[in-house]
Scaffold this active site. Sequence first.
Site, PDB file in Angstrom:
ATOM      1  N   TYR A   1       1.009  -1.164  -0.161  1.00  0.00           N
ATOM      2  CA  TYR A   1       0.029   0.143  -0.036  1.00  0.00           C
ATOM      3  C   TYR A   1       1.036   1.183   0.035  1.00  0.00           C
ATOM      4  O   TYR A   1       1.865   1.118   0.666  1.00  0.00           O
ATOM      5  CB  TYR A   1      -0.905  -0.156   1.256  1.00  0.00           C
ATOM      6  CG  TYR A   1      -1.863   1.108   1.557  1.00  0.00           C
ATOM      7  CD1 TYR A   1      -2.669   1.421   0.763  1.00  0.00           C
ATOM      8  CD2 TYR A   1      -1.439   1.997   2.578  1.00  0.00           C
ATOM      9  CE1 TYR A   1      -3.658   2.284   0.867  1.00  0.00           C
ATOM     10  CE2 TYR A   1      -2.391   3.035   2.937  1.00  0.00           C
ATOM     11  CZ  TYR A   1      -3.509   3.319   2.038  1.00  0.00           C
ATOM     12  OH  TYR A   1      -4.288   4.155   2.241  1.00  0.00           O
TER      13      TYR A   1
ATOM     14  N   ASP B   1       0.047  -7.726   6.611  1.00  0.00           N
ATOM     15  CA  ASP B   1      -1.128  -6.776   6.111  1.00  0.00           C
ATOM     16  C   ASP B   1      -2.123  -7.719   5.229  1.00  0.00           C
ATOM     17  O   ASP B   1      -1.583  -7.745   3.989  1.00  0.00           O
ATOM     18  CB  ASP B   1      -0.814  -5.483   5.795  1.00  0.00           C
ATOM     19  CG  ASP B   1      -1.960  -4.710   5.286  1.00  0.00           C
ATOM     20  OD1 ASP B   1      -3.063  -5.060   5.396  1.00  0.00           O
ATOM     21  OD2 ASP B   1      -1.979  -3.431   5.022  1.00  0.00           O
TER      22      ASP B   1
ATOM     23  N   LYS C   1     -11.809  -1.564   5.856  1.00  0.00           N
ATOM     24  CA  LYS C   1     -12.369  -2.136   4.815  1.00  0.00           C
ATOM     25  C   LYS C   1     -13.054  -3.390   5.234  1.00  0.00           C
ATOM     26  O   LYS C   1     -14.405  -3.211   5.726  1.00  0.00           O
ATOM     27  CB  LYS C   1     -11.003  -2.809   4.196  1.00  0.00           C
ATOM     28  CG  LYS C   1      -9.752  -1.522   3.924  1.00  0.00           C
ATOM     29  CD  LYS C   1     -10.048  -0.584   3.257  1.00  0.00           C
ATOM     30  CE  LYS C   1      -9.136   0.692   3.117  1.00  0.00           C
ATOM     31  NZ  LYS C   1      -7.801   0.370   3.160  1.00  0.00           N
TER      32      LYS C   1
HETATM   33  C1  LIG Z   1      -6.618   1.199   3.383  1.00  0.00           C
HETATM   34  C2  LIG Z   1      -5.220   0.229   3.520  1.00  0.00           C
HETATM   35  C3  LIG Z   1      -4.436   0.618   4.621  1.00  0.00           C
HETATM   36  C4  LIG Z   1      -4.513   1.872   5.472  1.00  0.00           C
HETATM   37  O1  LIG Z   1      -5.761   1.807   6.023  1.00  0.00           O
HETATM   38  P1  LIG Z   1      -6.679   3.038   6.664  1.00  0.00           P
HETATM   39  O2  LIG Z   1      -7.869   2.574   7.491  1.00  0.00           O
HETATM   40  O3  LIG Z   1      -6.953   4.037   5.646  1.00  0.00           O
HETATM   41  O4  LIG Z   1      -5.402   3.991   7.595  1.00  0.00           O
HETATM   42  C5  LIG Z   1      -3.363  -0.239   4.762  1.00  0.00           C
HETATM   43  N1  LIG Z   1      -3.267  -1.422   4.121  1.00  0.00           N
HETATM   44  C6  LIG Z   1      -3.984  -1.756   3.324  1.00  0.00           C
HETATM   45  C7  LIG Z   1      -3.621  -3.263   2.349  1.00  0.00           C
HETATM   46  C8  LIG Z   1      -5.156  -1.062   2.837  1.00  0.00           C
HETATM   47  O5  LIG Z   1      -6.070  -1.232   1.569  1.00  0.00           O
END
Ligand SMILES: *Cc1c(COP(=O)(O)O)cnc(C)c1O
Length: 384
Positions: A104, A176, A201
């Site tokens: 990301y 992640d 998400k």
């Molecule tokens: C959106 C996202 C983030 C960051 O998350 P936020 O809640 O916007 O801070 C980190 N890693 C991935 C893979 C993401 O899609």
Amino acid sequence: MRGRRHGPSTTSVHGTPHRRADWSPIAPPVQQSSTFVSPVGSDEDILYSRYGNNPNQVQVAKKYALLEGAEDAIFLASGMGATALAHLAVLRPGDHLVSSSWIYGGTRRLFDEELGRLGIGVTYVAPDEPRLWRKSVRKATRALFVETPTNPLMRVVDMTPVAHVAREFGLALLVDATFASPINFRPLEHGADIAITSATKYLNGHSDVIAGAVAGSVSFVEEVNRLMRLWGQAIDPHAAWLVDRGMRTLALRMARHNANGMAVAEWAASHPAIARVHYPGLAAHPDHAYAASVLDGFGGMVGLELAGGPKAAERMLKRLRLVAHAPSLAGVESLVSEPRHTSHKGIPPEIRAAAGIPDGFLRLSCGVEDAEDIIGDLEQALGR
Ligand SMILES: *Cc1c(COP(=O)(O)O)cnc(C)c1O
């Protein structure tokens, strides 16, 4: 380590099911309180919502830990907050991190701008060359970082060589897995020590909260909690309550996201105006066999390249009615964005194209609407 005694759907709804007292509410109350009455003369930890011990914060963290099969978990104010504190918990100035280069954009900037400022070096490796993990380990290396499935090509990184190097050198492996959610992929089952998710998400799933979470050992979560108190990264109780509410339908939503992702990918693969489709559920995807062996679902994210290039993509975006043109992902409503204007903004077009993301690349987040309606909207937007 695995604490999941019930199925993922039951856990998503209840956390650990327990008999409820007579007249107690079925829906947990929001405890929108910064502080709580302390017993006089007690030296127990005070209850204070910046400390993450508000009941709403505690409840949602327990549920997430169960879903990841982790000893413990903690929620933070955002996904970036989760990634930042997870790394600060395992790295000290002078340490070195080896990271996948398919990550990301915000994470990349955090590593380059902030970890660098703290004297923590980062080496990036292309995860499709597994030999590079071992080659990049130095004396000062303390941790490895992987994001999977990746944005926007939906590559599913082979965890086996990474986990092997982590064990051999005694390194913390952080993963992640936001794009999968713990319903589709649980990093700790594949050698990771720490799972990171942007709860903004799939966990929350309704595009109305910013939140993040990490899961791992009790001692790791304690250290993240310590940092959270000092760096002020606690999730607000109302946001925690909303994520908990969203998570009750997580398994149900993921089943529909998985089905819709597959239906849209199959439709797109046979459409003459679409040149390439990136979806790990398709046999043509480079990681299909591995993905099928480690994922419990291929998710709702689909990458599309139109035969007509960026012009055609722009024309299509302007004609969409049901699918909204917006960044972010994983909510109940379908969204589409162009990585060149969002996650990969600022990267020169030729470098982007070399990374497999040409101008006109569309990243589609399939919501939980009826698949025919999502496809119908995409079809009419393509014209003819
Ligand atoms: C959106 C996202 C983030 C960051 O998350 P936020 O809640 O916007 O801070 C980190 N890693 C991935 C893979 C993401 O899609």
